[in-house]
Design an enzyme around this catalytic site. Structure first.
Site, mmCIF file in Angstrom:
data_model
loop_
_atom_site.group_PDB
_atom_site.id
_atom_site.type_symbol
_atom_site.label_atom_id
_atom_site.label_comp_id
_atom_site.label_asym_id
_atom_site.label_seq_id
_atom_site.Cartn_x
_atom_site.Cartn_y
_atom_site.Cartn_z
ATOM 1 N N ASN A 1 37.034 -32.760 -40.790
ATOM 2 C CA ASN A 1 38.325 -32.778 -40.957
ATOM 3 C C ASN A 1 38.989 -33.631 -39.896
ATOM 4 O O ASN A 1 39.108 -33.190 -38.835
ATOM 5 C CB ASN A 1 38.962 -31.599 -41.233
ATOM 6 C CG ASN A 1 40.364 -31.397 -41.536
ATOM 7 O OD1 ASN A 1 40.885 -32.630 -41.624
ATOM 8 N ND2 ASN A 1 41.168 -30.306 -41.213
ATOM 9 N N LYS B 1 41.977 -34.610 -40.023
ATOM 10 C CA LYS B 1 43.477 -34.358 -39.780
ATOM 11 C C LYS B 1 44.265 -35.715 -39.682
ATOM 12 O O LYS B 1 43.754 -36.819 -40.402
ATOM 13 C CB LYS B 1 43.949 -33.424 -38.635
ATOM 14 C CG LYS B 1 42.678 -32.196 -38.652
ATOM 15 C CD LYS B 1 43.156 -30.935 -37.808
ATOM 16 C CE LYS B 1 42.234 -29.859 -37.500
ATOM 17 N NZ LYS B 1 42.701 -28.673 -37.033
ATOM 18 N N HIS C 1 44.381 -25.682 -46.448
ATOM 19 C CA HIS C 1 43.723 -25.598 -45.044
ATOM 20 C C HIS C 1 45.115 -24.836 -44.208
ATOM 21 O O HIS C 1 46.324 -24.808 -44.861
ATOM 22 C CB HIS C 1 43.920 -26.920 -44.474
ATOM 23 C CG HIS C 1 43.378 -26.969 -43.142
ATOM 24 N ND1 HIS C 1 44.176 -26.589 -41.915
ATOM 25 C CD2 HIS C 1 41.991 -27.340 -42.501
ATOM 26 C CE1 HIS C 1 43.511 -26.750 -40.991
ATOM 27 N NE2 HIS C 1 42.277 -26.931 -41.222
ATOM 28 N N GLU D 1 46.495 -25.403 -41.796
ATOM 29 C CA GLU D 1 47.933 -26.119 -41.127
ATOM 30 C C GLU D 1 48.924 -26.850 -42.494
ATOM 31 O O GLU D 1 49.953 -26.873 -42.138
ATOM 32 C CB GLU D 1 47.307 -27.443 -40.748
ATOM 33 C CG GLU D 1 46.571 -26.957 -39.182
ATOM 34 C CD GLU D 1 45.684 -27.900 -38.644
ATOM 35 O OE1 GLU D 1 45.135 -28.872 -39.124
ATOM 36 O OE2 GLU D 1 45.058 -27.421 -37.700
ATOM 37 N N GLU E 1 38.580 -19.813 -42.055
ATOM 38 C CA GLU E 1 39.128 -20.340 -40.587
ATOM 39 C C GLU E 1 39.965 -19.499 -40.246
ATOM 40 O O GLU E 1 41.330 -19.567 -40.555
ATOM 41 C CB GLU E 1 39.727 -21.869 -40.978
ATOM 42 C CG GLU E 1 38.650 -22.639 -41.640
ATOM 43 C CD GLU E 1 39.131 -24.167 -41.248
ATOM 44 O OE1 GLU E 1 38.491 -24.840 -40.633
ATOM 45 O OE2 GLU E 1 40.138 -24.411 -41.812
ATOM 46 N N GLY F 1 41.481 -25.444 -33.463
ATOM 47 C CA GLY F 1 42.077 -26.373 -32.522
ATOM 48 C C GLY F 1 42.350 -25.676 -31.118
ATOM 49 O O GLY F 1 42.714 -26.300 -30.205
ATOM 50 N N SER G 1 36.928 -24.446 -34.207
ATOM 51 C CA SER G 1 36.305 -24.713 -32.990
ATOM 52 C C SER G 1 35.145 -24.675 -32.951
ATOM 53 O O SER G 1 34.141 -24.361 -31.993
ATOM 54 C CB SER G 1 36.762 -23.805 -31.688
ATOM 55 O OG SER G 1 38.283 -24.082 -31.622
HETATM 56 C C1 PEP Z 1 39.910 -27.679 -39.096
HETATM 57 O O1 PEP Z 1 40.458 -28.578 -38.923
HETATM 58 O O2 PEP Z 1 39.630 -27.152 -40.053
HETATM 59 C C2 PEP Z 1 39.234 -26.940 -37.660
HETATM 60 C C3 PEP Z 1 38.477 -25.977 -37.690
HETATM 61 O O3 PEP Z 1 39.474 -27.617 -36.649
HETATM 62 P P1 PEP Z 1 38.729 -27.455 -35.121
HETATM 63 O O4 PEP Z 1 37.213 -27.570 -35.440
HETATM 64 O O5 PEP Z 1 39.483 -28.491 -34.151
HETATM 65 O O6 PEP Z 1 39.382 -26.015 -34.588
#
Ligand code: PEP
Length: 253
Positions: free
Chosen positions: A15, A17, A101, A103, A171, A177, A216
Site C-alpha cells: 500500500n 498510500k 483502511h 486511515e 491492522e 506506520g 510495520s
Molecule cells: C498499511 O498501510 O496498511 C500499513 C500497515 O502501513 P505500515 O506497514 O507502514 O505500518
C-alpha cells in the site's frame, strides 16, 4: 467444527498510500524484474495512489504483479466529487481494492456499514476487496480488542462476498506506520478469532479466506509474522515503497 483452513497462496500487498510520482513506477518495474528471475511463492499486489493506477497497471501488465486501488466509492457512478468507483479501478487495470483502511476510517470517518457498501461495489465490479479491521491502542488496553475486531469483521463484510475472492486484513491501528508491531501471540490470537468469525459466517469458504496482517511489517520481522498460524499474507505500507524491502518481504513467504 474444525477451523483449520486449507491454506491458499499468501498475498503480499504493498500500500503506497499518498506516496509516489511517475518515478516510483521504477520501483514496481524492479519488483517485476526480480520476480521474473525467481517467481514468488506469494501473490503480489501493489496499491499506488489513484493517479498512478493506470500507468502502474501498464508498467507491470502481463507480469505476476497485480494492481489495485486504496479505496473505492460504494456507488457505481454519480455526483461524488473526488471519489472513484470500483468500475473505474477495473477500467484502469486494477483487480483488487482496499476497503476500510484505518486511515480512511479515521481521516474520513468511514463506518463499517460504508466499508461493507464499498466491498459490495468492489464485488459487483469484479474486484477482490481487502477489507481492513483493527483496534486502537485504547481498545486493546481496555481488553476489548478481540470483541471489537470481530464485530468489525461482521459489520464490514457484505453478504455478496460469499463465493467470491476476498481477503480480510487485520491492522492494529497502533502498529501502522509506528514501527511497532503486534506480538506474534497477539497476531495469532486475533487471526484465530477472525478465522472463527469468518467460518461462522461463510462456512467452508470462511476457513480459507486469506487473513493478512498489517502494521510495520518489514524485512526483519516478515518471516516470523508470515509463519504465524492463520496469517495468509501481509498488507505492507512504508516497506513497500522500495523494491528491495518489498522483495525481501515477498521472499519471506
Ligand atoms: C498499511 O498501510 O496498511 C500499513 C500497515 O502501513 P505500515 O506497514 O507502514 O505500518
Amino acid at each position: 467444527m474444525t477451523l483449520s483452513s486449507t491454506k491458499p497462496r499468501p498475498l503480499i500487498a504493498g500500500n503506497w498510500k499518498m506516496n509516489g510520482l511517475a518515478a516510483a513506477l521504477d520501483e514496481a518495474r524492479a519488483v517485476v524484474a526480480d520476480l521474473e528471475i525467481q517467481p514468488a511463492a506469494a501473490r503480489v499486489a501493489i496499491f499506488p495512489p489513484a493517479t498512478l493506477l493506470s500507468r502502474l497497471s501498464e508498467a507491470v501488465g502481463g507480469s505476476a504483479v497485480l494492481t489495485g486501488a486504496q479505496d473505492c466509492h460504494g456507488k457505481p457512478n454519480g455526483a461524488h466529487t473526488g471519489d472513484i468507483s470500483a468500475g473505474m479501478i477495473a477500467d484502469a487495470g486494477g483487480s483488487l481494492v482496499i476497503c476500510g483502511h484505518s486511515e480512511r476510517r479515521t481521516d474520513h470517518g468511514e463506518s463499517s456499514e460504508q466499508v461493507a457498501r464499498k466491498a459490495e461495489a468492489a464485488i459487483a465490479a469484479g474486484l477482490e476487496p481487502i477489507v481492513c479491521v483493527g483496534e486502537t491502542l485504547e481498545t486493546r488496553e481496555a481488553g476489548d480488542a478481540v470483541a471489537f475486531v470481530v464485530a468489525q469483521v461482521r459489520e464490514s463484510l457484505p453478504p455478496s462476498v460469499a463465493g467470491k475472492a476476498f481477503c480480510v486484513a487485520y491492522e492494529p491501528l497502533w502498529a501502522i506506520g509506528t514501527g511497532r508491531t503486534a506480538s506474534v501471540d497477539n497476531i495469532i490470537e486475533m487471526h484465530a478469532a477472525i478465522r472463527a468469525e469468518l467460518a461462522a459466517i461463510f462456512g467452508e469458504q470462511g476457513k480459507a479466506v486469506p487473513i493478512l496482517y498489517g502494521g510495520s511489517v518489514k524485512p526483519e520481522n516478515a518471516g516470523e509474522i508470515l509463519a504465524a498460524a492463520e496469517v495468509g499474507g501481509a498488507l505492507v505500507g512504508g516497506a513497500s515503497l522500495k523494491a528491495v524491502d518489498f522483495l525481501a518481504i515477498i521472499r519471506a513467504v
